[in-house]
Write a protein that holds these residues in place. Structure first.
Motif, PDB file in Angstrom:
ATOM      1  N   ASN A 118      -6.219 -28.104   9.369  1.00 55.64           N
ATOM      2  CA  ASN A 118      -5.686 -26.909   9.039  1.00 55.64           C
ATOM      3  C   ASN A 118      -4.608 -26.358   9.983  1.00 55.64           C
ATOM      4  O   ASN A 118      -5.033 -26.130  11.065  1.00 55.64           O
ATOM      5  N   VAL A 161      -8.908 -25.932  -6.870  1.00 51.80           N
ATOM      6  CA  VAL A 161      -8.617 -24.328  -6.444  1.00 51.80           C
ATOM      7  C   VAL A 161      -9.786 -24.094  -5.662  1.00 51.80           C
ATOM      8  O   VAL A 161      -9.823 -22.959  -5.066  1.00 51.80           O
ATOM      9  N   GLU A 162     -10.821 -24.801  -5.433  1.00 49.79           N
ATOM     10  CA  GLU A 162     -12.035 -24.522  -4.797  1.00 49.79           C
ATOM     11  C   GLU A 162     -11.958 -24.945  -3.181  1.00 49.79           C
ATOM     12  O   GLU A 162     -12.736 -24.413  -2.526  1.00 49.79           O
ATOM     13  N   GLN A 163     -10.836 -25.799  -2.935  1.00 45.83           N
ATOM     14  CA  GLN A 163     -10.908 -26.349  -1.486  1.00 45.83           C
ATOM     15  C   GLN A 163      -9.632 -25.690  -0.868  1.00 45.83           C
ATOM     16  O   GLN A 163      -8.528 -26.177  -1.184  1.00 45.83           O
ATOM     17  N   ASP A 164      -9.861 -25.115   0.213  1.00 51.65           N
ATOM     18  CA  ASP A 164      -8.652 -24.678   0.934  1.00 51.65           C
ATOM     19  C   ASP A 164      -7.761 -26.041   1.253  1.00 51.65           C
ATOM     20  O   ASP A 164      -6.405 -25.918   1.308  1.00 51.65           O
ATOM     21  N   VAL A 167      -5.544 -26.765  -1.715  1.00 53.00           N
ATOM     22  CA  VAL A 167      -4.650 -25.826  -2.138  1.00 53.00           C
ATOM     23  C   VAL A 167      -3.602 -25.858  -0.969  1.00 53.00           C
ATOM     24  O   VAL A 167      -2.261 -25.947  -1.410  1.00 53.00           O
ATOM     25  N   GLY A 168      -3.850 -26.063   0.331  1.00 59.89           N
ATOM     26  CA  GLY A 168      -2.861 -26.129   1.076  1.00 59.89           C
ATOM     27  C   GLY A 168      -1.808 -27.465   1.322  1.00 59.89           C
ATOM     28  O   GLY A 168      -0.623 -27.371   0.929  1.00 59.89           O
ATOM     29  N   ASN A 171       0.361 -27.436  -1.899  1.00 60.04           N
ATOM     30  CA  ASN A 171       1.642 -26.590  -1.565  1.00 60.04           C
ATOM     31  C   ASN A 171       2.851 -27.173  -0.695  1.00 60.04           C
ATOM     32  O   ASN A 171       4.053 -27.045  -0.918  1.00 60.04           O
ATOM     33  N   GLU A 187      -1.468 -29.032 -12.081  1.00 67.43           N
ATOM     34  CA  GLU A 187      -2.904 -29.097 -13.096  1.00 67.43           C
ATOM     35  C   GLU A 187      -3.851 -28.647 -12.044  1.00 67.43           C
ATOM     36  O   GLU A 187      -3.972 -28.920 -11.167  1.00 67.43           O
ATOM     37  N   TYR A 188      -4.965 -27.718 -12.710  1.00 65.89           N
ATOM     38  CA  TYR A 188      -5.896 -27.291 -11.779  1.00 65.89           C
ATOM     39  C   TYR A 188      -7.395 -27.668 -12.239  1.00 65.89           C
ATOM     40  O   TYR A 188      -7.536 -27.812 -13.528  1.00 65.89           O
ATOM     41  N   LYS A 190     -11.718 -27.565 -10.548  1.00 73.86           N
ATOM     42  CA  LYS A 190     -12.638 -26.997  -9.507  1.00 73.86           C
ATOM     43  C   LYS A 190     -13.469 -28.134  -8.809  1.00 73.86           C
ATOM     44  O   LYS A 190     -13.886 -28.743  -9.740  1.00 73.86           O
ATOM     45  N   ASP A 193     -15.995 -30.118 -11.174  1.00 76.68           N
ATOM     46  CA  ASP A 193     -15.898 -30.472 -12.880  1.00 76.68           C
ATOM     47  C   ASP A 193     -15.765 -32.057 -12.881  1.00 76.68           C
ATOM     48  O   ASP A 193     -15.581 -32.734 -11.711  1.00 76.68           O
ATOM     49  N   TYR A 217     -12.812 -37.167  -2.738  1.00 84.19           N
ATOM     50  CA  TYR A 217     -13.077 -38.395  -3.321  1.00 84.19           C
ATOM     51  C   TYR A 217     -13.798 -38.437  -4.541  1.00 84.19           C
ATOM     52  O   TYR A 217     -13.675 -39.037  -5.507  1.00 84.19           O
ATOM     53  N   GLN A 218     -14.793 -37.509  -4.632  1.00 82.63           N
ATOM     54  CA  GLN A 218     -15.558 -37.352  -6.044  1.00 82.63           C
ATOM     55  C   GLN A 218     -14.565 -37.271  -7.267  1.00 82.63           C
ATOM     56  O   GLN A 218     -14.790 -37.964  -8.035  1.00 82.63           O
ATOM     57  N   GLU A 219     -13.878 -36.033  -6.999  1.00 81.23           N
ATOM     58  CA  GLU A 219     -12.988 -35.857  -8.067  1.00 81.23           C
ATOM     59  C   GLU A 219     -11.826 -36.745  -8.139  1.00 81.23           C
ATOM     60  O   GLU A 219     -11.361 -37.155  -9.539  1.00 81.23           O
TER      61      GLU A 219
ATOM     62  N   LEU B 154     -11.383 -17.074  -6.551  1.00 79.87           N
ATOM     63  CA  LEU B 154     -10.762 -18.557  -6.377  1.00 79.87           C
ATOM     64  C   LEU B 154      -9.464 -18.697  -6.857  1.00 79.87           C
ATOM     65  O   LEU B 154      -8.515 -19.122  -6.300  1.00 79.87           O
TER      66      LEU B 154
ATOM     67  N   GLN C 232     -20.637 -41.083 -12.016  1.00 80.61           N
ATOM     68  CA  GLN C 232     -20.851 -40.526 -10.507  1.00 80.61           C
ATOM     69  C   GLN C 232     -22.022 -39.818 -10.582  1.00 80.61           C
ATOM     70  O   GLN C 232     -22.292 -38.866 -11.486  1.00 80.61           O
TER      71      GLN C 232
END
Lengths: 367, 355, 313
Positions: A118, A161-164, A167-168, A171, A187-188, A190, A193, A217-219, B154, C232
């Motif tokens: 970061n 949108v939940e992980q800084d 998001v960084g 962008n 596309e967003y 969380k 999900d 990796y999960q998502e 968020l 998962q």
């Protein structure tokens, strides 16, 4: 016997005044202890290979931050006040390095983080530096990979949108990709999900040629599975959040054709002598292939040692200045240059998943 | 319970206790290491969270699961007000921080109070529709509202900086701030409970129909209780933010888990008791630190066990369920720790020893 | 949004909704009898998936048998939870029961973190591969990205047909149990009035225990199908689906089994269509689900099908 040992140790430490102390602040217990151990393995290998500097022995002391934001600051404080260290190696996660870095800055003690990407970790600080690349650069490299190497022009960015971190990275990717002349749309989702079918359908409708998924990796694995099911077969691009065996075990066939940016891959042409040394000694000692975090741990130690050598003393101020003037240092993860901001300017390894294996693809160098 | 202390003795004893605690804290601040000092301030913050939830859940009888939402509102509002404009500029790297936060910097006290007021306003807006629901529906609705607040945090990047959260919040919270605010909270909520308003609240808790037929406006009373609870939750949020120095809207930091933690405190302490809530908060803060050894590597009979992550939470949840099943009144039940109670307890103890 | 995407999203929504519906049935059954929001429902769902996972990977048991054992184990778990945690406080205020339910849910999650570890595991090689295949309707073949791809074809996951079939079979069996068996009659009686039923000589605790077992078995079936669709597993996987299923149950009218099914499908469709029509709103997806819940609770607390209360278990 025990008493004798204690006396011996005390004698030894009195006699060998010529030691330089480095405090290693890592999460050795708690939620992300696995990451802490990986870094420590790399540090151990480095210390075994190069145990001294300027004729003095380097003494490593571990301070556990217990995977806890608050403890992260306490551990650095303990290292400086109690451990009386000349420099600090750590910490792993960016949020911990932010907390610990504030203390190091206040106490004017040099700190080198192996893996906190970061930008805020070093920004505006004089004593905190790092040996990994920063997220803006990772995003830049991913955009270059997409635009130049893969030749795609229209990318859907799946942003958590939940992980800084996500998001960084999203962008920074967007900025470069648009400058290069490509088009992006977002596309967003969380963290947590599990159904992404609506987002994928929308991305396909908008004509995405590739998906950029700068999350974890999960998502990533679930998005890959559902994208393939919905008939999207274009390349998937992610950041180092995909650099875990779970990406393949969960994603299966669906993650074949996934590219990600990362710090290190053992197959990347070992440009430096240190990279060969590290790979040899590590596989010999642990009987496995090193992870990127271990290589970064190795490099953090080596950069600190190099700085002490050039500073010629254990003086914190001198070491901090020497770290900031590191140029063309041959590390395990590539050639490391540290700029005035304390950020490492170095190359990015691109890894592609093929037939359920992480394969080294190419290297992107900073321009 | 025949023996009762006079009001004057009560007051003197209370002032003496407060003075004694202050001396203790003064001593503590100087002698303890920073780690201990931080835990002591945390106990004060948890205490405010627990006492304000006790007012809502235990005394007003509204079962709210939305506490983390109000804490988050107080935390964000006050942090945005105390952070320097320069700090906000470097923290908000994606979207510029919105008006009025881009041009305002306040000191800690007004920022905390404004944080409390914002939380109170929102608890009014949330309470208005929710309090018409009954029992467990209300619980789920308030849970839903707190989750909506978190999801807004968020997504509203120009106000909250989204997932990046606020970093570099000045570390203002210390033992003095957190315990002074706890004292204010206890005095305010304590005298509220003992007023006619408090008695009306308790009447509603026992039987809303009967209370309504006695001429008590159930909705108005509950709403006011809810808003006051929300105000102090906001205050605790401000102290929490300036203790952590960074806040982000993840589930693990300001989400349902925080509400559940506060719930554990008041269930262990005794639902409906202010002193119980503080005891529960203290136990929770101390136990979470003390139980850390469970997650550290240890040696038993020369076998080395690596630390097991999550064992602390397992122990807590087990305590939580066991207390609910076997000891549903918790430590204090609905009783308060008053001088009279202590006095009569001592006398009873003496009486027994004579026999 | 063009017609193809609309139809595809319709399928996406129905396929998600069918899972919500299946989980919501178990939720609504327990609520219908005890008026208890069984927070632990989503965690029984998670435990069942772990049971099946370990039976297949460590026990080398064939997948179908593992699934059956996992469902039975979940039923036993549900029964045990009721006996250990809920029975002792049956006469306590309803709020105590709710707090206990939160505690049990919390306990099961922490237990899973400690015993199964918090690292996500893959459920992919547990069940036959064809379940993850897609049925393709219409469209034409084209070479895209160097492969033959069906373009414009509607894609329906095979597992969604299985889910629909299982939901239908579950409904028939439930209907049979509730209307054609003695225990079903007792369940209906308990749902109306517990004290009177117990005076009539019915063992109320046995009936409630049976309902928990049945509801948990349904949660397990839902969980196994969920893991087949989204392969998962991790300790918190049941939390959100559980809450969503509860919202679906309230949406349709809690206590009503048809309501749970209708509510599940409607919630799945609403979520997908929200993202489909307003991609920018995808971050607010869960907030939207809660908003629906709050709106339904304040405008029509009995839900869409609650008033008629046709099958009230």
């Amino acid at each position: 016997m025990k008493k004798f040992l204690v006396v011996f140790v005390i004698l030894l430490s009195v006699l060998s005044l010529a030691t330089i102390k480095i405090g290693v602040v890592l999460p050795m217990t708690g939620g992300i202890a696995a990451f802490g151990r990986m870094v420590w393995e790399g540090v151990e290998v480095a210390h075994e290979l190069f145990p001294d500097v300027n004729g003095e022995t380097i003494e490593l002391t571990i301070f556990d931050n217990r995977s806890d934001k608050i403890e992260a600051a306490n551990a650095v404080r303990r290292a400086i006040d109690v451990g009386n260290v000349s420099a600090i190696l750590g910490e792993v996660a960016s949020s911990y390095s932010l907390a610990g870095g504030a203390v190091a800055e206040e106490k004017k003690t040099p700190m080198v983080t192996p893996s906190s990407t970061n930008p805020l970790v070093t920004s505006g600080k004089k004593y905190v530096s790092r040996v990994c690349f920063i997220d803006p650069f990772q995003g830049w490299a991913a955009a270059v990979l997409a635009f130049e190497n893969l030749g795609v022009r229209n990318v859907a960015i799946f942003m958590d949108v939940e992980q800084d971190y996500a998001v960084g990275l999203a962008n920074f990717f967007m900025q470069t990709f648009q400058e290069l002349g490509g088009q992006v749309f977002f596309e967003y989702y969380k963290s947590g999900d599990q159904d992404f079918t609506a987002q994928i359908s929308d991305a396909m409708l908008t004509g995405a040629e590739a998906l950029f998924i700068p999350g974890y990796y999960q998502e990533i694995a679930l998005i890959a599975i559902q994208a393939r099911q919905l008939g999207f077969f274009g390349p998937l691009i992610t950041g180092d959040g995909a650099d875990a065996p779970e990406t393949i075990s969960i994603g299966g066939d669906a993650v074949n054709g996934l590219y990600f940016t990362t710090h290190y891959h053992p197959d990347s042409p070992a440009v430096t002598e240190n990279a060969k040394l590290f790979l040899e000694r590590y596989t010999e000692k642990f009987n496995k292939i090193p992870a990127a975090l271990s290589a970064l741990g190795f490099d953090a130690y080596m950069v600190i040692r190099d700085a002490i050598m050039r500073a010629g003393s254990a003086d914190r101020e001198a070491i901090a200045q020497a770290i900031r003037s590191t140029t063309n240092f041959p590390g395990a993860t590539g050639i490391i240059n540290i700029d005035n901001e304390g950020n490492a300017v170095k190359s990015v390894a691109i890894v592609k998943i093929e037939d359920g294996q992480f394969k080294y693809e190419t290297t992107i160098n900073p321009r | 319970m025949a023996m009762k202390l006079s009001n004057r003795t009560n007051l003197i004893l209370t002032i003496a206790l407060v003075f004694f605690v202050w001396l203790l804290l003064f001593f503590a601040e100087g002698r303890m290491n920073t780690y201990m000092v931080r835990i002591v301030s945390l106990i004060g913050i948890y205490g405010i969270m627990a006492v304000s939830l006790t007012l809502i859940n235990g005394i007003t009888g509204i079962f709210s699961l939305g506490h983390s939402g109000f804490i988050a509102l107080g935390a964000y509002t006050s942090a945005l007000l105390t952070m320097s404009i320069h700090q906000k500029e470097i923290t908000f790297i994606l979207d510029k921080v919105a008006w009025p936060f881009n041009s305002v910097q306040l000191s800690f006290l007004p920022a905390t109070i404004i944080g409390g007021i914002v939380a109170a306003v929102f608890s009014f807006l949330i309470g208005w529709p929710s309090l018409r629901l009954s029992g467990d529906y209300l619980a789920i609705a308030t849970l839903g509202f707190s989750e909506i607040i978190r999801i807004l945090a968020l997504n509203l990047r120009s106000i909250t900086n989204g997932a990046l959260g606020l970093k570099g919040i000045p570390q203002y919270t210390n033992v003095w701030w957190s315990w002074s605010w706890l004292l204010i909270t206890v005095i305010f909520i304590g005298s509220l409970v003992n007023s006619s308003f408090g008695r009306a609240l308790k009447a509603i808790r026992e039987d809303r129909v009967a209370a309504a037929s006695m001429g008590i406006n159930v909705f108005k009373h509950q709403l006011l209780g809810f808003v006051i609870g929300g105000f102090f939750a906001g205050i605790s949020g401000s102290l929490y933010a300036h203790w952590l120095t960074t806040i982000d809207p993840r589930t693990t930091s300001i989400g349902v888990m925080l509400t559940f933690n506060v719930l554990i405190m008041i269930v262990i302490g005794g639902l409906g008791s202010i002193s119980g809530a503080i005891i529960g908060a203290g136990l929770f803060a101390v136990l979470t630190e003390w139980l850390r050894f469970l997650e550290e590597p240890m040696k038993i009979f020369s076998f080395e066990f690596s630390g097991i992550a999550g064992l602390r939470m397992l122990v807590f949840s087990a305590i939580f369920v066991i207390v609910m099943i076997f000891w549903p009144r918790g430590i204090m039940g609905r009783k308060e720790l008053t001088w009279n109670a202590i006095y009569s307890w001592f006398r009873r103890g003496k009486g027994e020893s004579y026999e | 949004m063009n017609l193809y995407t609309f139809l595809q999203n319709l399928i996406n929504g129905l396929s998600l909704g069918s899972l919500y519906a299946l989980i919501a049935i178990g939720y609504t059954m327990v609520y219908g009898i005890l008026r208890l929001i069984n927070f632990a429902h989503g965690d029984v769902f998670m435990m069942a998936v772990y049971f099946a996972f370990f039976l297949v990977t460590l026990g080398k048991v064939p997948w179908l048998i593992s699934f059956v054992i996992a469902i039975l184990a979940a039923a036993l778990l549900g029964f045990t939870i009721d006996r250990v945690a809920y029975k002792p406080i049956r006469n306590a205020p309803r709020i105590s029961a709710l707090i206990t339910a939160i505690g049990v849910s919390f306990f099961l999650e922490s237990f899973a973190v400690v015993v199964f570890s918090g690292i996500p595991r893959s459920f992919r090689n547990i069940y036959p591969k064809f379940l993850n295949n897609m049925l393709i309707l219409g469209g034409h073949e084209e070479v895209k990205y160097g492969r033959n791809v069906i373009v414009g074809g509607l894609r329906i996951p095979i597992v969604s047909f299985v889910i629909l079939a299982v939901t239908a079979i579950a409904l028939v069996i439930l209907w049979w149990i509730i209307y054609k068996t003695k225990i079903g009659m007792a369940m209906r009686a308990v749902s109306v009035d517990i004290p009177t039923t117990s005076l009539m000589g019915v063992n109320v605790d046995r009936v409630i225990g049976f309902t928990f077992a049945l509801g948990s078995a349904l949660a397990a079936i839902g969980g196994l199908l969920w893991a087949t669709r989204y392969p998962q597993l991790w300790p918190y996987m049941g939390f959100m689906p559980g809450l969503k299923a509860f919202i679906a149950a309230v949406f349709g009218g809690i206590g009503s089994i048809q309501g749970a099914v209708v509510g599940g499908f409607l919630l799945g469709l609403t979520e997908i269509m929200l993202v489909g029509f307003f991609p920018k709103m995808a971050g607010y997806r869960d907030a939207f689900a809660f908003l629906i819940l709050i709106l339904i609770l304040s405008i029509k607390p009995e839900g869409l099908l609650g008033k008629r209360s046709v099958v009230k278990v």
